[in-house]
Scaffold this motif. Structure first.
Motif, PDB file in Angstrom:
ATOM      1  N   GLU A 159     -10.628 -64.340  -3.053  1.00 15.61           N
ATOM      2  CA  GLU A 159     -10.651 -63.192  -2.368  1.00 15.61           C
ATOM      3  C   GLU A 159      -9.733 -62.051  -3.245  1.00 15.61           C
ATOM      4  O   GLU A 159      -8.730 -62.098  -3.595  1.00 15.61           O
ATOM      5  CB  GLU A 159      -9.630 -63.264  -1.048  1.00 15.61           C
ATOM      6  CG  GLU A 159     -10.311 -64.331   0.018  1.00 15.61           C
ATOM      7  CD  GLU A 159      -9.732 -64.292   1.317  1.00 15.61           C
ATOM      8  OE1 GLU A 159      -9.334 -63.007   1.825  1.00 15.61           O
ATOM      9  OE2 GLU A 159      -9.582 -65.301   1.861  1.00 15.61           O
ATOM     10  N   LYS A 160     -10.665 -60.897  -2.980  1.00 13.60           N
ATOM     11  CA  LYS A 160     -10.018 -59.704  -3.896  1.00 13.60           C
ATOM     12  C   LYS A 160      -9.335 -58.779  -2.950  1.00 13.60           C
ATOM     13  O   LYS A 160      -9.275 -58.767  -1.836  1.00 13.60           O
ATOM     14  CB  LYS A 160     -11.245 -58.709  -4.324  1.00 13.60           C
ATOM     15  CG  LYS A 160     -12.033 -59.199  -5.488  1.00 13.60           C
ATOM     16  CD  LYS A 160     -12.933 -58.259  -6.253  1.00 13.60           C
ATOM     17  CE  LYS A 160     -13.448 -58.965  -7.277  1.00 13.60           C
ATOM     18  NZ  LYS A 160     -14.519 -57.847  -8.101  1.00 13.60           N
ATOM     19  N   VAL A 161      -8.018 -58.435  -3.607  1.00 11.73           N
ATOM     20  CA  VAL A 161      -7.171 -57.265  -2.856  1.00 11.73           C
ATOM     21  C   VAL A 161      -7.304 -55.886  -3.741  1.00 11.73           C
ATOM     22  O   VAL A 161      -7.100 -55.773  -4.918  1.00 11.73           O
ATOM     23  CB  VAL A 161      -5.745 -58.029  -2.801  1.00 11.73           C
ATOM     24  CG1 VAL A 161      -4.623 -56.838  -2.283  1.00 11.73           C
ATOM     25  CG2 VAL A 161      -5.816 -59.150  -2.229  1.00 11.73           C
ATOM     26  N   ILE A 162      -7.398 -55.004  -3.032  1.00  9.14           N
ATOM     27  CA  ILE A 162      -7.632 -53.582  -3.408  1.00  9.14           C
ATOM     28  C   ILE A 162      -6.079 -52.839  -3.259  1.00  9.14           C
ATOM     29  O   ILE A 162      -5.990 -52.667  -2.162  1.00  9.14           O
ATOM     30  CB  ILE A 162      -8.584 -52.818  -3.281  1.00  9.14           C
ATOM     31  CG1 ILE A 162     -10.031 -53.497  -3.640  1.00  9.14           C
ATOM     32  CG2 ILE A 162      -8.764 -51.221  -3.642  1.00  9.14           C
ATOM     33  CD1 ILE A 162     -11.343 -52.985  -3.228  1.00  9.14           C
ATOM     34  N   TYR A 163      -5.384 -52.512  -4.140  1.00  4.66           N
ATOM     35  CA  TYR A 163      -4.453 -51.750  -3.762  1.00  4.66           C
ATOM     36  C   TYR A 163      -4.573 -50.133  -4.083  1.00  4.66           C
ATOM     37  O   TYR A 163      -5.079 -49.737  -5.204  1.00  4.66           O
ATOM     38  CB  TYR A 163      -3.171 -52.158  -4.700  1.00  4.66           C
ATOM     39  CG  TYR A 163      -2.757 -53.624  -4.351  1.00  4.66           C
ATOM     40  CD1 TYR A 163      -2.030 -53.889  -3.586  1.00  4.66           C
ATOM     41  CD2 TYR A 163      -3.119 -54.426  -5.536  1.00  4.66           C
ATOM     42  CE1 TYR A 163      -1.458 -55.581  -3.166  1.00  4.66           C
ATOM     43  CE2 TYR A 163      -3.054 -55.943  -5.309  1.00  4.66           C
ATOM     44  CZ  TYR A 163      -2.127 -56.170  -4.180  1.00  4.66           C
ATOM     45  OH  TYR A 163      -1.971 -57.617  -4.105  1.00  4.66           O
ATOM     46  N   LYS A 164      -4.200 -49.130  -3.233  1.00  6.91           N
ATOM     47  CA  LYS A 164      -4.360 -47.782  -3.137  1.00  6.91           C
ATOM     48  C   LYS A 164      -3.206 -47.148  -2.456  1.00  6.91           C
ATOM     49  O   LYS A 164      -2.732 -47.717  -1.653  1.00  6.91           O
ATOM     50  CB  LYS A 164      -5.631 -47.285  -2.954  1.00  6.91           C
ATOM     51  CG  LYS A 164      -6.228 -47.536  -1.516  1.00  6.91           C
ATOM     52  CD  LYS A 164      -7.603 -47.327  -1.204  1.00  6.91           C
ATOM     53  CE  LYS A 164      -8.105 -47.692   0.218  1.00  6.91           C
ATOM     54  NZ  LYS A 164      -9.287 -47.397   0.425  1.00  6.91           N
ATOM     55  N   ASN A 165      -3.191 -45.722  -2.813  1.00  7.60           N
ATOM     56  CA  ASN A 165      -2.438 -44.802  -1.732  1.00  7.60           C
ATOM     57  C   ASN A 165      -2.860 -43.650  -1.560  1.00  7.60           C
ATOM     58  O   ASN A 165      -3.995 -43.572  -1.793  1.00  7.60           O
ATOM     59  CB  ASN A 165      -1.009 -44.775  -2.591  1.00  7.60           C
ATOM     60  CG  ASN A 165      -0.985 -44.074  -3.794  1.00  7.60           C
ATOM     61  OD1 ASN A 165      -1.902 -43.232  -4.037  1.00  7.60           O
ATOM     62  ND2 ASN A 165      -0.185 -44.287  -5.012  1.00  7.60           N
ATOM     63  N   ASN A 166      -2.361 -42.618  -1.123  1.00 10.33           N
ATOM     64  CA  ASN A 166      -2.927 -41.390  -0.607  1.00 10.33           C
ATOM     65  C   ASN A 166      -2.836 -40.550  -1.717  1.00 10.33           C
ATOM     66  O   ASN A 166      -3.321 -39.449  -1.356  1.00 10.33           O
ATOM     67  CB  ASN A 166      -2.105 -40.940   0.634  1.00 10.33           C
ATOM     68  CG  ASN A 166      -2.461 -41.837   1.789  1.00 10.33           C
ATOM     69  OD1 ASN A 166      -3.580 -42.643   1.963  1.00 10.33           O
ATOM     70  ND2 ASN A 166      -1.535 -42.129   2.805  1.00 10.33           N
ATOM     71  N   SER A 167      -2.211 -40.574  -2.911  1.00  2.74           N
ATOM     72  CA  SER A 167      -2.130 -39.459  -3.856  1.00  2.74           C
ATOM     73  C   SER A 167      -3.473 -39.305  -4.636  1.00  2.74           C
ATOM     74  O   SER A 167      -4.206 -40.446  -4.660  1.00  2.74           O
ATOM     75  CB  SER A 167      -1.116 -39.940  -4.842  1.00  2.74           C
ATOM     76  OG  SER A 167      -0.793 -38.918  -5.808  1.00  2.74           O
ATOM     77  N   SER A 168      -3.617 -38.390  -5.411  1.00  6.71           N
ATOM     78  CA  SER A 168      -4.821 -38.140  -5.799  1.00  6.71           C
ATOM     79  C   SER A 168      -4.821 -37.890  -7.392  1.00  6.71           C
ATOM     80  O   SER A 168      -5.630 -37.889  -8.239  1.00  6.71           O
ATOM     81  CB  SER A 168      -5.811 -37.078  -5.375  1.00  6.71           C
ATOM     82  OG  SER A 168      -4.983 -35.888  -5.515  1.00  6.71           O
ATOM     83  N   ILE A 169      -3.565 -37.479  -7.754  1.00  9.14           N
ATOM     84  CA  ILE A 169      -3.320 -37.122  -9.389  1.00  9.14           C
ATOM     85  C   ILE A 169      -2.957 -38.515 -10.082  1.00  9.14           C
ATOM     86  O   ILE A 169      -2.252 -39.366  -9.413  1.00  9.14           O
ATOM     87  CB  ILE A 169      -1.969 -36.229  -9.724  1.00  9.14           C
ATOM     88  CG1 ILE A 169      -1.020 -36.662  -8.847  1.00  9.14           C
ATOM     89  CG2 ILE A 169      -2.703 -34.975  -9.053  1.00  9.14           C
ATOM     90  CD1 ILE A 169       0.119 -35.729  -9.123  1.00  9.14           C
ATOM     91  N   LEU A 170      -3.265 -38.737 -11.350  1.00 14.40           N
ATOM     92  CA  LEU A 170      -3.203 -39.749 -12.041  1.00 14.40           C
ATOM     93  C   LEU A 170      -1.819 -39.560 -12.783  1.00 14.40           C
ATOM     94  O   LEU A 170      -1.484 -38.608 -13.222  1.00 14.40           O
ATOM     95  CB  LEU A 170      -4.407 -39.996 -13.084  1.00 14.40           C
ATOM     96  CG  LEU A 170      -5.667 -40.474 -12.307  1.00 14.40           C
ATOM     97  CD1 LEU A 170      -6.794 -40.342 -13.534  1.00 14.40           C
ATOM     98  CD2 LEU A 170      -5.677 -41.545 -11.753  1.00 14.40           C
ATOM     99  N   ARG A 171      -1.222 -40.690 -13.269  1.00 12.85           N
ATOM    100  CA  ARG A 171       0.052 -40.553 -13.871  1.00 12.85           C
ATOM    101  C   ARG A 171      -0.260 -39.919 -15.424  1.00 12.85           C
ATOM    102  O   ARG A 171       0.430 -39.287 -15.887  1.00 12.85           O
ATOM    103  CB  ARG A 171       0.252 -42.169 -14.206  1.00 12.85           C
ATOM    104  CG  ARG A 171       1.747 -42.328 -15.025  1.00 12.85           C
ATOM    105  CD  ARG A 171       1.830 -44.070 -14.959  1.00 12.85           C
ATOM    106  NE  ARG A 171       0.744 -44.624 -15.455  1.00 12.85           N
ATOM    107  CZ  ARG A 171       0.279 -45.418 -14.670  1.00 12.85           C
ATOM    108  NH1 ARG A 171       0.528 -45.504 -13.274  1.00 12.85           N
ATOM    109  NH2 ARG A 171      -0.917 -46.097 -14.930  1.00 12.85           N
ATOM    110  N   GLU A 172      -1.421 -40.426 -16.017  1.00 15.19           N
ATOM    111  CA  GLU A 172      -1.743 -39.785 -17.168  1.00 15.19           C
ATOM    112  C   GLU A 172      -1.793 -38.127 -17.189  1.00 15.19           C
ATOM    113  O   GLU A 172      -1.384 -37.584 -18.265  1.00 15.19           O
ATOM    114  CB  GLU A 172      -3.100 -40.319 -17.871  1.00 15.19           C
ATOM    115  CG  GLU A 172      -3.305 -40.048 -19.241  1.00 15.19           C
ATOM    116  CD  GLU A 172      -4.316 -40.802 -19.824  1.00 15.19           C
ATOM    117  OE1 GLU A 172      -4.716 -40.928 -20.997  1.00 15.19           O
ATOM    118  OE2 GLU A 172      -4.987 -41.614 -19.090  1.00 15.19           O
ATOM    119  N   GLU A 173      -2.332 -37.764 -16.081  1.00 18.47           N
ATOM    120  CA  GLU A 173      -2.254 -36.050 -15.967  1.00 18.47           C
ATOM    121  C   GLU A 173      -0.807 -35.556 -15.746  1.00 18.47           C
ATOM    122  O   GLU A 173      -0.321 -34.785 -16.436  1.00 18.47           O
ATOM    123  CB  GLU A 173      -3.075 -35.829 -14.626  1.00 18.47           C
ATOM    124  CG  GLU A 173      -4.556 -36.060 -14.678  1.00 18.47           C
ATOM    125  CD  GLU A 173      -5.077 -35.711 -13.480  1.00 18.47           C
ATOM    126  OE1 GLU A 173      -6.152 -35.033 -13.391  1.00 18.47           O
ATOM    127  OE2 GLU A 173      -4.540 -36.427 -12.500  1.00 18.47           O
TER     128      GLU A 173
END
Length: 377
Positions: free
Chosen positions: A175-189
């Motif tokens: 089973e796949k698990v997708i992790y996400k949050n509500n932020s839109s900016i990337l760490r690299e930025e």
């Protein structure tokens, strides 16, 4: 081995409680635990560090009489030495525990430099700690595990601990698990904005993708790597490395680019930073609420306020940014201010699929870095 078969066999010997720190080698187990029990329940808790997990497991045993399981990457063995030897050991309290250890740096298997020596000594460390172990790889069968756990059960009943050491690919989960949050900016930025603000200041970057992204940003801009120390291992210790440098190079600004999981692992470091109060210290925590470098499993960061912790530890100022515009304002505001200064920046979970790794060795990084800061007054 399918993780469902692994946990079924553990349940046969009374093990259905898990605490630990996520690991890429144990991603199948971590995803199963998240899917089955959630992030924090009576059966599963993701802890700040591995020693924390051992103590929590001891509390579980003392209150239930049931055998706990602690999972960790082998790099975390150092964090468990004290509670294993002075708490669990059968010469002390004789508290049994099953450890599931991801074997990074396994001899003969290509891995990153920070894992190589730890990989060489993993089985020796377990032997010294008097923890009998079984190595699990792709060929291990459920019958093999059942037979070994039967042997282990007598050791556990006598108050000893045992370990299952997982080789690369040793566990699977469908089973796949997708992790996400509500932020839109990337760490690299975020890191790119920090390098612009830092200019020729000293930057200490935490382990994992943070250091990888900092390296690639310098490459893309054609900038030198001498300004940066890339902490490829030693999770949770970048802020203390930065403190040691800041105290000895008081006329040069020192930035620590930290992560929420790393900061939580050794949160006491912030108290020392506040107490020593270096005027040239800027501590940035990029908070995505996840152990992203090992799979994206959640940390406890959403339940706390890093800003308040920093102020409570004695930092002179504390800031928060939830997008790049806010970050730009904060970076402008701190210019010329005395530290230690704390900045928390929220970020999304995720990175570029083509993100590379540093093309220089840790020793090469150390050499050019030391040459540079040696020139700083």
């Amino acid at each position: 081995m399918d993780v469902l078969r692994l946990t079924a066999q553990l349940k046969k010997i009374g093990v259905d409680y898990f605490a630990g720190v996520p690991d890429s080698q144990l991603k199948a187990l971590c995803d199963y635990l998240i899917n089955t029990f959630g992030v924090s329940s009576l059966n599963h808790i993701i802890t700040a560090n591995e020693g924390n997990a051992v103590a929590l497991a001891a509390g579980y045993y003392l209150s239930t009489g049931k055998i706990p399981c602690v999972y960790l990457q082998n790099s975390g063995l150092g964090n468990i030495i004290n509670p294993v030897t002075s708490l669990l050991n059968d010469k002390v309290y004789a508290i049994p525990c099953v450890f599931i250890v991801g074997w990074r740096g396994e001899p003969g298997v290509h891995d990153e430099p920070q894992h190589l020596f730890q990989g060489e000594i993993t089985l020796k460390m377990l032997e010294v700690l008097d923890i009998a172990c079984m190595v699990i790889d792709r060929q291990t069968t459920e019958q093999d595990l059942e037979k070994q756990l039967y042997v282990f059960k007598s050791l556990l009943n006598s108050g000893k601990s045992v370990a299952l050491v997982i080789k690369q690919g040793g566990l699977s989960y469908s089973e796949k698990v997708i992790y996400k949050n509500n932020s839109s900016i990337l760490r690299e930025e975020i890191i790119n904005f920090i390098t612009e603000a830092a200019q020729d200041d000293i930057i200490i970057a935490t382990t994992g993708k943070t250091s990888r992204e900092l390296f690639e940003i310098r490459e893309k801009k054609g900038q030198l790597h001498k300004y940066d120390f890339l902490t490829v291992g030693s999770m949770g210790h970048s802020s203390s490395i930065a403190l040691g440098i800041a105290l000895n190079k008081p006329n040069k600004r020192v930035w620590c680019i930290d992560g929420d999981g790393a900061a939580l692992m050794h949160l006491g470091a912030m108290a020392v930073i506040g107490e020593k109060a270096p005027l040239n210290y800027i501590h940035v925590i990029i908070n995505n609420g996840a152990h992203e470098s090992v799979g994206g499993q959640p940390t406890a960061a959403d339940a706390i306020s890093f800003e308040q912790i920093a102020l409570g530890c004695g930092y002179k100022a504390s800031y928060h940014a939830s997008d790049l515009k806010e970050l730009q304002i904060v970076l402008s505001e701190i210019e010329g201010k005395k530290g230690p200064i704390f900045i928390e920046v929220k970020s999304a979970i995720g990175s570029r699929k083509d993100l590379g790794r540093p093309a220089i060795t840790p020793i090469e990084n150390k050499t050019v870095f030391m040459d540079y800061i040696g020139e700083c007054s």
